[in-house]
Write an enzyme that holds these catalytic residues in place. Structure first.
Site, PDB file in Angstrom:
ATOM      1  N   ARG A   1       0.846  -1.225   0.193  1.00 16.13           N
ATOM      2  CA  ARG A   1      -0.079  -0.047   0.039  1.00 16.13           C
ATOM      3  C   ARG A   1       0.917   1.284   0.069  1.00 16.13           C
ATOM      4  O   ARG A   1       0.353   2.472  -0.021  1.00 16.13           O
ATOM      5  CB  ARG A   1      -1.000   0.042   1.344  1.00 16.13           C
ATOM      6  CG  ARG A   1      -2.126  -1.008   1.116  1.00 16.13           C
ATOM      7  CD  ARG A   1      -3.321  -0.877   2.091  1.00 16.13           C
ATOM      8  NE  ARG A   1      -4.183  -1.805   1.922  1.00 16.13           N
ATOM      9  CZ  ARG A   1      -4.959  -2.144   3.125  1.00 16.13           C
ATOM     10  NH1 ARG A   1      -4.840  -1.829   4.235  1.00 16.13           N
ATOM     11  NH2 ARG A   1      -5.754  -3.240   2.594  1.00 16.13           N
TER      12      ARG A   1
ATOM     13  N   GLU B   1      -0.371  -9.417  -4.692  1.00 16.22           N
ATOM     14  CA  GLU B   1      -1.607  -9.885  -4.977  1.00 16.22           C
ATOM     15  C   GLU B   1      -1.756 -11.293  -5.342  1.00 16.22           C
ATOM     16  O   GLU B   1      -2.479 -12.148  -4.882  1.00 16.22           O
ATOM     17  CB  GLU B   1      -2.485  -9.194  -6.154  1.00 16.22           C
ATOM     18  CG  GLU B   1      -2.776  -7.670  -5.870  1.00 16.22           C
ATOM     19  CD  GLU B   1      -3.709  -7.642  -4.666  1.00 16.22           C
ATOM     20  OE1 GLU B   1      -4.145  -8.654  -4.180  1.00 16.22           O
ATOM     21  OE2 GLU B   1      -3.718  -6.704  -3.965  1.00 16.22           O
TER      22      GLU B   1
ATOM     23  N   GLN C   1      -5.448 -16.840  -2.059  1.00 17.58           N
ATOM     24  CA  GLN C   1      -5.662 -18.122  -1.026  1.00 17.58           C
ATOM     25  C   GLN C   1      -4.501 -18.162  -0.145  1.00 17.58           C
ATOM     26  O   GLN C   1      -4.297 -19.429   0.288  1.00 17.58           O
ATOM     27  CB  GLN C   1      -5.752 -19.529  -2.091  1.00 17.58           C
ATOM     28  CG  GLN C   1      -6.740 -19.304  -2.897  1.00 17.58           C
ATOM     29  CD  GLN C   1      -7.927 -19.354  -2.457  1.00 17.58           C
ATOM     30  OE1 GLN C   1      -8.705 -20.531  -2.124  1.00 17.58           O
ATOM     31  NE2 GLN C   1      -8.826 -18.349  -2.471  1.00 17.58           N
TER      32      GLN C   1
ATOM     33  N   TYR D   1     -10.226 -11.030 -10.213  1.00 18.63           N
ATOM     34  CA  TYR D   1      -9.642 -10.326  -8.970  1.00 18.63           C
ATOM     35  C   TYR D   1      -8.492  -9.789  -8.988  1.00 18.63           C
ATOM     36  O   TYR D   1      -8.408  -8.380  -8.635  1.00 18.63           O
ATOM     37  CB  TYR D   1      -9.680 -11.242  -7.718  1.00 18.63           C
ATOM     38  CG  TYR D   1      -9.124 -10.737  -6.742  1.00 18.63           C
ATOM     39  CD1 TYR D   1      -9.829  -9.878  -6.119  1.00 18.63           C
ATOM     40  CD2 TYR D   1      -7.595 -10.918  -6.466  1.00 18.63           C
ATOM     41  CE1 TYR D   1      -9.007  -9.034  -4.708  1.00 18.63           C
ATOM     42  CE2 TYR D   1      -6.769 -10.186  -5.511  1.00 18.63           C
ATOM     43  CZ  TYR D   1      -7.669  -9.308  -4.857  1.00 18.63           C
ATOM     44  OH  TYR D   1      -6.837  -8.609  -3.897  1.00 18.63           O
TER      45      TYR D   1
ATOM     46  N   ASP E   1     -13.043 -10.750  -3.821  1.00 20.22           N
ATOM     47  CA  ASP E   1     -12.420 -11.863  -3.283  1.00 20.22           C
ATOM     48  C   ASP E   1     -13.301 -12.536  -2.426  1.00 20.22           C
ATOM     49  O   ASP E   1     -14.304 -12.057  -2.195  1.00 20.22           O
ATOM     50  CB  ASP E   1     -11.071 -11.270  -2.982  1.00 20.22           C
ATOM     51  CG  ASP E   1     -11.235 -10.602  -1.674  1.00 20.22           C
ATOM     52  OD1 ASP E   1     -12.404  -9.838  -1.303  1.00 20.22           O
ATOM     53  OD2 ASP E   1     -10.319 -10.373  -0.807  1.00 20.22           O
TER      54      ASP E   1
ATOM     55  N   CYS F   1     -16.031  -8.328   9.507  1.00 17.52           N
ATOM     56  CA  CYS F   1     -16.866  -8.974   8.743  1.00 17.52           C
ATOM     57  C   CYS F   1     -16.540 -10.251   8.403  1.00 17.52           C
ATOM     58  O   CYS F   1     -16.336 -10.729   7.388  1.00 17.52           O
ATOM     59  CB  CYS F   1     -17.569  -8.391   7.544  1.00 17.52           C
ATOM     60  SG  CYS F   1     -19.034  -9.104   6.830  1.00 17.52           S
TER      61      CYS F   1
END
Length: 365
Positions: free
Chosen positions: A49, A61, A66, A146, A164, A218
């Site tokens: 970032r 990425e 996974q 993605y 994702d 979440c």
DNA sequence: TAGACGTGGGC
DNA sequence: TGCCCAAGTCT
């Protein structure tokens, strides 16, 4: 505590209609604002970032496909890769064993090979730069929907949505959706929702925030709805959240037993290189049948999982010099696809994690 | 398109 | 312990 009732699954017609963002999801603007405010205050600071370099972002990425952040960062994979292959040209020119050795332990080894294919393809493009579009990125090896959305939004702030596992979970809860997310029509619908909810001015921050919300608030088992910054927008906030998303049943686990040889002579060890789809290019101990190893002393047993298999790995001692004194149950010491390697070279050879661990254990003294 | 693909961590 | 899950993609 009064909760919004868990609404039935959103009717497809309501989603597929070509309407404005507000008409489709009236709370979209509120959602974007609250999500962004939360992320600006609470967002984490990861190495990928701190850059807009598409190569550095792509590496992160692909590694994170996974794979948990704790593995990629905590075990040093990202830093080691960026040190060994700091740019597209270095990666394109590297040898495959060197690439696999740095990747060793991360799994899904085709990711590493595809990363190099992509580096070579990018160098061959006019200008030698990454394509600055989702379509262009999708044409590269190992970059799917993605990753294309991630690179496009993170590197260039292009208004590209992404979905994702985190985003899928957040969206199904927001929309109180109980359809299995891995079956039609859900994958397509999730992308539509992500596109509708996208903050097109701040796609970079919005996408990062959406994923981090899924990762930290979440969460799959115990979502923290009480402290969720967008719980006023969510049709599942509260006890209903943990029951979503629904998924198809997982494949049954298959038990496998591997019998292998530890054959060492003159400071050399016999190894077999994988050539199939699985762990291609990595070196393993020679595999034999149970009958072929029945008479050999058992040195070590380990258990590991690979995809939906549960493997018990047996390593048997085999002394090539004594082969002809053994019974006729003794295996041939060497087969066509097996070669002898100096023990000193062992650290340079890419090897599946479970084999590396077992060998380290056996050769320690 | 359903299966295959690695490995480690959490509960 | 035995599952489920993790910043998915390819065939």
């Amino acid at each position: 505590m009064k909760k919004k009732p868990a609404s039935p699954t959103v009717p497809p017609a309501a989603i597929d209609a070509t309407l404005t963002q507000d008409a489709l999801i009236p709370w979209a603007a509120e959602f974007q604002a609250k999500l962004l405010a939360w992320f600006r205050a609470e967002g984490r600071d990861y190495p990928w970032r701190q850059t807009e370099n598409p190569y550095a972002i792509l590496v992160s990425e692909v590694m994170l496909q996974q794979t948990q952040i704790a593995t990629v960062l905590g075990r040093g994979y990202y830093d080691r890769w960026m040190t060994a292959f700091p740019d597209v040209a270095t990666l394109a020119a590297a040898s495959e064993p060197a690439i696999l050795r740095v990747w060793e332990g991360l799994g899904y080894y085709s990711r590493a090979r595809n990363l190099q294919k992509t580096a070579q393809a990018v160098l061959a493009l006019p200008g030698g730069q990454f394509p600055e579009s989702v379509e262009g990125l999708l044409a590269l090896h190992g970059i799917g929907p993605y990753t294309a959305g991630a690179v496009a939004s993170f590197a260039w702030n292009l208004p590209a949505p992404l979905v994702d596992g985190n985003v899928a979970r957040v969206l199904t809860r927001l929309m109180a959706c109980d359809l299995p997310i891995d079956q039609p029509p859900m994958p397509r619908r999730l992308w539509e929702w992500a596109g509708i909810l996208l903050n097109r001015q701040d796609a970079r921050l919005h996408n990062s925030a959406l994923m981090e919300l899924g990762q930290r608030i979440c969460t799959p088992r115990s979502p923290a709805c009480l402290i969720c910054p967008v719980n006023t927008c969510c049709a599942s906030a509260g006890p209903a959240a943990a029951s979503r998303p629904k998924k198809s049943p997982a494949r049954a686990t298959v038990l496998v037993i591997e019998h292998t040889l530890l054959a060492i002579r003159d400071n050399k060890i016999l190894l077999h290189q994988e050539t199939g789809r699985r762990r291609q290019g990595l070196w393993k101990l020679p595999l034999r049948t149970a009958a072929e190893t029945a008479a050999l002393p058992l040195l070590h047993t380990a258990q590991y999982a690979i995809t939906h298999h549960r493997v018990t790995l047996h390593i048997h001692a085999f002394a090539p010099d004594n082969a002809n004194t053994n019974s006729n149950a003794a295996p041939a010491p060497q087969r066509e696809d097996e070669t002898w390697h100096s023990l000193a070279d062992l650290p340079l050879l890419p090897m599946p994690g479970p084999y590396r661990k077992s060998l380290n254990h056996l050769l320690r003294q």
